[in-house]
Write a protein that holds these residues in place. Structure first.
Motif, PDB file in Angstrom:
ATOM      1  N   ASP A 194      16.692  36.020  25.699  1.00 15.32           N
ATOM      2  CA  ASP A 194      16.323  34.813  24.964  1.00 15.32           C
ATOM      3  C   ASP A 194      17.200  33.625  25.366  1.00 15.32           C
ATOM      4  N   TRP A 195      18.501  33.874  25.531  1.00 15.40           N
ATOM      5  CA  TRP A 195      19.398  32.783  25.904  1.00 15.40           C
ATOM      6  C   TRP A 195      19.069  32.283  27.310  1.00 15.40           C
ATOM      7  N   MET A 196      18.777  33.208  28.206  1.00 14.44           N
ATOM      8  CA  MET A 196      18.385  32.814  29.554  1.00 14.44           C
ATOM      9  C   MET A 196      17.126  31.946  29.510  1.00 14.44           C
ATOM     10  N   GLU A 197      16.124  32.346  28.740  1.00 16.82           N
ATOM     11  CA  GLU A 197      14.885  31.567  28.667  1.00 16.82           C
ATOM     12  C   GLU A 197      15.132  30.200  28.051  1.00 16.82           C
ATOM     13  N   PHE A 198      16.012  30.142  27.053  1.00 16.65           N
ATOM     14  CA  PHE A 198      16.367  28.849  26.459  1.00 16.65           C
ATOM     15  C   PHE A 198      17.001  27.941  27.507  1.00 16.65           C
ATOM     16  N   LEU A 199      17.925  28.487  28.308  1.00 13.07           N
ATOM     17  CA  LEU A 199      18.570  27.696  29.352  1.00 13.07           C
ATOM     18  C   LEU A 199      17.562  27.256  30.408  1.00 13.07           C
ATOM     19  N   ILE A 200      16.639  28.131  30.769  1.00 15.08           N
ATOM     20  CA  ILE A 200      15.625  27.765  31.753  1.00 15.08           C
ATOM     21  C   ILE A 200      14.805  26.578  31.258  1.00 15.08           C
ATOM     22  N   GLN A 201      14.380  26.611  30.004  1.00 11.78           N
ATOM     23  CA  GLN A 201      13.607  25.495  29.462  1.00 11.78           C
ATOM     24  C   GLN A 201      14.433  24.212  29.422  1.00 11.78           C
ATOM     25  N   SER A 202      15.724  24.334  29.148  1.00 10.10           N
ATOM     26  CA  SER A 202      16.608  23.164  29.150  1.00 10.10           C
ATOM     27  C   SER A 202      16.750  22.598  30.556  1.00 10.10           C
ATOM     28  N   ILE A 203      16.840  23.479  31.547  1.00  6.22           N
ATOM     29  CA  ILE A 203      16.936  23.041  32.942  1.00  6.22           C
ATOM     30  C   ILE A 203      15.663  22.312  33.357  1.00  6.22           C
ATOM     31  N   LEU A 204      14.515  22.861  33.011  1.00  4.54           N
ATOM     32  CA  LEU A 204      13.250  22.215  33.359  1.00  4.54           C
ATOM     33  C   LEU A 204      13.111  20.864  32.657  1.00  4.54           C
ATOM     34  N   SER A 205      13.576  20.790  31.408  1.00  4.59           N
ATOM     35  CA  SER A 205      13.552  19.524  30.674  1.00  4.59           C
ATOM     36  C   SER A 205      14.428  18.488  31.362  1.00  4.59           C
ATOM     37  N   ALA A 206      15.600  18.917  31.807  1.00  4.46           N
ATOM     38  CA  ALA A 206      16.496  17.995  32.517  1.00  4.46           C
ATOM     39  C   ALA A 206      15.849  17.492  33.801  1.00  4.46           C
ATOM     40  N   GLY A 207      15.159  18.388  34.494  1.00  5.00           N
ATOM     41  CA  GLY A 207      14.471  17.960  35.708  1.00  5.00           C
ATOM     42  C   GLY A 207      13.423  16.908  35.430  1.00  5.00           C
ATOM     43  N   ARG A 208      12.653  17.089  34.354  1.00  4.15           N
ATOM     44  CA  ARG A 208      11.637  16.093  33.990  1.00  4.15           C
ATOM     45  C   ARG A 208      12.273  14.761  33.621  1.00  4.15           C
ATOM     46  N   SER A 209      13.501  14.807  33.117  1.00  3.78           N
ATOM     47  CA  SER A 209      14.183  13.598  32.669  1.00  3.78           C
ATOM     48  C   SER A 209      15.015  12.946  33.757  1.00  3.78           C
TER      49      SER A 209
END
Length: 263
Positions: A80-95
């Motif tokens: 779960d923590w890995m998936e949370f970090l992955i979504q945060s990384i993708l969000s940062a990329g979009r931003s």
């Protein structure tokens, strides 16, 4: 050399006021707290846009670290923590956030290094490549964990973050900068008493700043001087930020004056 500061510096104020105060104090760059827990970060991408509208360069973002140790354990918590970090990384990329600082472990007694942990960090590297975001692994109390990840993933999307305060109170004899200076893409500058991680203004603790800035100058890092302050400041916010800005000016002067030969 630009002056940067972490957007959390010890005061609870709205996002726009926070960024405007940073700009008014003379800073031109920020490190964003890329964390859902703070009110302004519930819409992280808008926060990044606001920083740019105020002409603040986004140097990097800092990922949360509460579940860092779970990455090394088998089980759903680590997944779960890995998936949370992955979504945060993708969000940062979009931003358009170019770098995210990441903790490889938490505290002085994390669980043992494990293959499942290295596999998860590989997944994070893959997400970073997809998002075109660099993950900067920070030197911490458990220094060997960050070094293990850096050694295992020598890729363009996994690089190093050097925290001068952590070096002073956790690992004065470590060779982190010597070993990973060519991969350095983020710095955290703050002071302490040499025993506790206090995030004080530079020049109010025990760090030898002329030597510290000379060591940083020997690395590949050419970004802003970035302060990471915290605690409970004694000064009002405006005075605290002006003191921080003046400290950053002193650090830049030391960096520019540093001789890199024979250090």
């Amino acid at each position: 050399m630009k002056k940067g500061i972490y957007t959390w510096f010890g005061f609870e104020i709205p996002a726009r006021e926070r960024l405007e105060a940073i700009r008014e104090a003379g800073f031109s760059a920020v490190m964003l707290n890329w964390e859902d827990g703070l009110p302004e970060m519930r819409h992280k991408e808008g926060y990044a846009d606001l920083a740019r509208k105020l002409k603040l360069e986004i140097v990097n973002g800092h990922l949360p670290y509460e579940g860092a140790n779970d990455l090394w354990r088998d089980g759903l918590d680590g997944d779960d923590w890995m998936e949370f970090l992955i979504q945060s990384i993708l969000s940062a990329g979009r931003s358009g956030v170019p770098v995210l600082v990441l903790h490889a472990a938490r505290g002085s007694t994390p669980p043992p290094l494990s293959q499942i942990g290295f596999t998860r960090f590989q997944r994070l590297n893959d997400a970073a490549e997809q998002a075109n975001v660099v993950l900067a692994i920070e030197n911490l109390h458990s220094l060997s964990y960050g070094m293990a990840v850096l050694d295992a993933l020598d890729t363009p999307f996994v690089r190093a973050c050097y925290d001068a305060g952590h070096h002073n109170c956790y690992g004065q004899d470590s060779a982190f900068l010597d070993r990973y200076g060519a991969r350095l893409c983020a710095i955290h500058l703050h002071d302490n008493d040499g025993r506790h991680d206090q995030h004080l203004l530079p020049f109010t603790g025990t760090i030898d700043w002329p030597a510290e800035m000379a060591r940083i100058k020997k690395t590949s890092y050419r970004g802003p001087v970035t302060l990471e302050l915290g605690g409970l400041p004694e000064l009002p916010m405006e005075e605290h930020l002006l003191a921080a800005s003046a400290a950053a000016d002193r650090l830049i002067a030391l960096y520019e004056a540093a001789e890199t030969d024979g250090i």
